[in-house]
Motif scaffolding. Structure first.
Motif, short mmCIF file in Angstrom:
data_model
loop_
_atom_site.label_atom_id
_atom_site.label_comp_id
_atom_site.label_asym_id
_atom_site.label_seq_id
_atom_site.Cartn_x
_atom_site.Cartn_y
_atom_site.Cartn_z
N GLU A 131 -3.72 36.00 23.74
CA GLU A 131 -4.30 37.32 23.94
C GLU A 131 -4.09 37.86 25.35
OE1 GLU A 131 -7.99 37.29 20.75
OE2 GLU A 131 -8.45 37.13 22.88
N GLY A 132 -3.47 37.06 26.23
CA GLY A 132 -3.22 37.54 27.59
C GLY A 132 -4.05 36.86 28.65
N VAL A 133 -4.78 35.81 28.30
CA VAL A 133 -5.56 35.07 29.28
C VAL A 133 -4.62 34.23 30.14
CG1 VAL A 133 -7.28 33.24 29.60
CG2 VAL A 133 -7.66 35.03 27.88
N THR A 134 -4.79 34.31 31.45
CA THR A 134 -3.98 33.52 32.37
C THR A 134 -4.82 32.56 33.21
OG1 THR A 134 -4.07 35.32 34.00
CG2 THR A 134 -2.14 35.25 32.54
N THR A 135 -6.13 32.81 33.30
CA THR A 135 -7.04 31.92 34.03
C THR A 135 -8.24 31.64 33.14
OG1 THR A 135 -6.40 32.80 36.20
CG2 THR A 135 -8.50 31.65 36.07
N ILE A 136 -8.68 30.38 33.11
CA ILE A 136 -9.81 30.00 32.28
C ILE A 136 -10.69 29.02 33.03
CG2 ILE A 136 -8.51 28.14 31.16
CD1 ILE A 136 -10.05 28.73 28.59
N GLU A 137 -11.99 29.16 32.84
CA GLU A 137 -12.95 28.18 33.34
C GLU A 137 -13.37 27.29 32.19
OE1 GLU A 137 -17.45 27.31 34.29
OE2 GLU A 137 -16.41 28.06 32.51
N VAL A 138 -13.49 25.97 32.45
CA VAL A 138 -13.90 25.01 31.42
C VAL A 138 -15.05 24.18 31.96
CG1 VAL A 138 -13.19 23.09 29.98
CG2 VAL A 138 -11.55 24.92 30.48
N LYS A 139 -16.13 24.12 31.20
CA LYS A 139 -17.31 23.34 31.59
C LYS A 139 -17.33 22.00 30.87
CE LYS A 139 -19.91 27.69 31.81
NZ LYS A 139 -19.84 27.90 33.26
N SER A 140 -17.96 21.03 31.51
CA SER A 140 -18.33 19.81 30.80
C SER A 140 -19.69 20.10 30.13
CB SER A 140 -18.41 18.63 31.77
OG SER A 140 -19.44 18.83 32.72
N GLY A 141 -20.49 19.08 29.88
CA GLY A 141 -21.82 19.33 29.35
C GLY A 141 -22.09 18.78 27.98
#
Length: 401
Positions: A131-141
């Motif tokens: 969809e055009g995402v180039t940066t992503i944040e990923v959490k643990s948890g």
């Protein structure tokens, strides 16, 4: 100057606001890149110099690469059976007794290998990138113990080696109380602050620390403060799941610690919103979770606007309350459910999302910033917020490549 690459025959949505034009539109524009950064932006007729590679975009629109600033991408299993049970009328207690709820994801994630977590995440990630995402944040948890939290973050850190993207990780060990600490939430919060967080920081696995503040099912403000104090000692910025289900003063707490963001914030008070705006803390709205759990208390957008709060949008992609790997869908939901304007929504997945991650090097089409671009076959930027279930993305550029 000879540029590495130039994109021509494109309309630019720079996201650099100017009077009367909050999107910073340049019709018939061009973008030039050098060494992975934007070197020039403007009308095509004014483009200086030449380029080693020229790409004609056939009238496509170019935006800054989209940024999903709040996801729980790494997990094992799913909660489809729990969803089915809710539709059949089962209560939260009945679902919990049947093994459902967040602890079901914790069990599945604890049982999964690092390789299995990576392989499970890739299809979800691919949908976001398409969809055009180039940066992503990923959490643990979904580990709630040191070995699994570390394994989740290591799995996340492997993704840029498998796909073209930029990634940030957040430690969310203070997400819920694990079964081995049942009835001892305060003791677990101390364990996170004194044991889990320092070990994760020592290994360099997290870019930030997150927590879930909720007086009924999460951690109290005092317990969250223990975790945030430990984050400060480790030199890590903080974020907060705040005021999602009730006003627990989470937004004010986040602001007091200079948090990068406070997320959900449906019940944020005017005082909490003002404190965030003054502190520079970004408010991250997660309309997919609002929709999926059938929340009815809307965030106070009018007060947020009046306070000058920067608003971001994100997927909150997770197995329990938002199984939606689509940031474009969140644009529509943000506009339709929360009545954001097109300009507010698009800022929410570009420049304000970058601010929510503490990344000053992206989010607008500005010389000197990373050359992260998303190209779309649309007639105007509003189409990205208008369509439901349509993906007009033609391609992405990450770091000039």
């Amino acid at each position: 100057m000879i540029f590495d690459r130039v994109w021509l025959d494109a309309h630019l949505c720079t996201m650099v606001s100017r009077e009367g034009d909050p999107l910073g539109v340049i019709e018939d524009g061009a973008i030039a890149a050098k060494d992975g950064r934007i070197a020039w932006v403007g009308p095509r007729a004014d483009l200086p110099g030449g380029a080693e590679i020229t790409t004609r975009c056939d009238g496509a629109w170019i935006l800054p690469g989209l940024i999903d600033c709040h996801t729980h991408l790494i997990f094992a299993g799913d909660r489809a059976r729990e969803f089915e049970m809710r539709l059949e009328g089962a209560s939260y207690e009945a679902i919990a007794k049947a093994g459902g709820g967040i602890l079901s994801t914790v069990r599945a994630t604890r049982d999964a290998t690092e390789d299995a977590l990576v392989q499970a995440a890739l299809p979800r990630l691919d949908q976001l990138l398409a969809e055009g995402v180039t940066t992503i944040e990923v959490k643990s948890g979904y580990g709630l113990d040191l070995p699994t939290e570390a394994r989740m973050l290591r799995a996340a850190r492997r993704l840029p080696g498998l796909r073209q993207l930029s990634l940030q990780t957040s430690l969310l060990a203070a997400h819920a109380t694990p079964p081995e600490f049942a009835g001892r939430t305060a003791e677990f919060a101390r364990h996170v602050a004194e044991d889990i967080l320092p070990a994760i920081a020592a290994e360099g696995l997290a870019d930030a620390v997150d927590a879930f503040t909720d007086s009924a099912i999460g951690f109290t403000a005092e317990q969250t403060a223990w975790v945030f104090d430990a984050a400060q000692r480790a030199g890590l910025p903080v974020k907060l799941h705040a005021d999602q289900l009730r006003d627990d003063g989470g937004c004010a707490l986040a602001a007091g610690y200079g948090a990068l963001s406070a997320d959900h914030i449906e019940y944020a008070s005017p005082d909490g919103i003002a404190a965030m705006a003054q502190a520079g803390t970004v408010g991250v709205l997660l309309p997919g979770a609002f929709y999926f759990i059938r929340e009815t208390h809307f965030p106070d957008i009018a007060t947020m606007r009046a306070a000058g709060l920067r608003i971001a949008l994100a997927t909150d992609l997770n197995p329990g309350s938002c199984p939606a790997p689509s940031l474009l869908l969140m644009l529509n939901m943000g506009c339709t459910l929360f009545r954001l304007t097109v300009a507010e929504a698009l800022a929410g997945v570009t420049r304000n999302a970058a601010a929510a991650l503490g990344l000053a090097d992206r989010g607008t089409l500005t010389p000197g910033l990373r050359c992260d671009l998303a190209l779309y076959g649309i007639s105007r930027p509003a189409e990205l917020c208008y369509w439901i279930g349509r993906n007009p993305c033609l391609g992405r550029v990450v770091g000039g490549a």
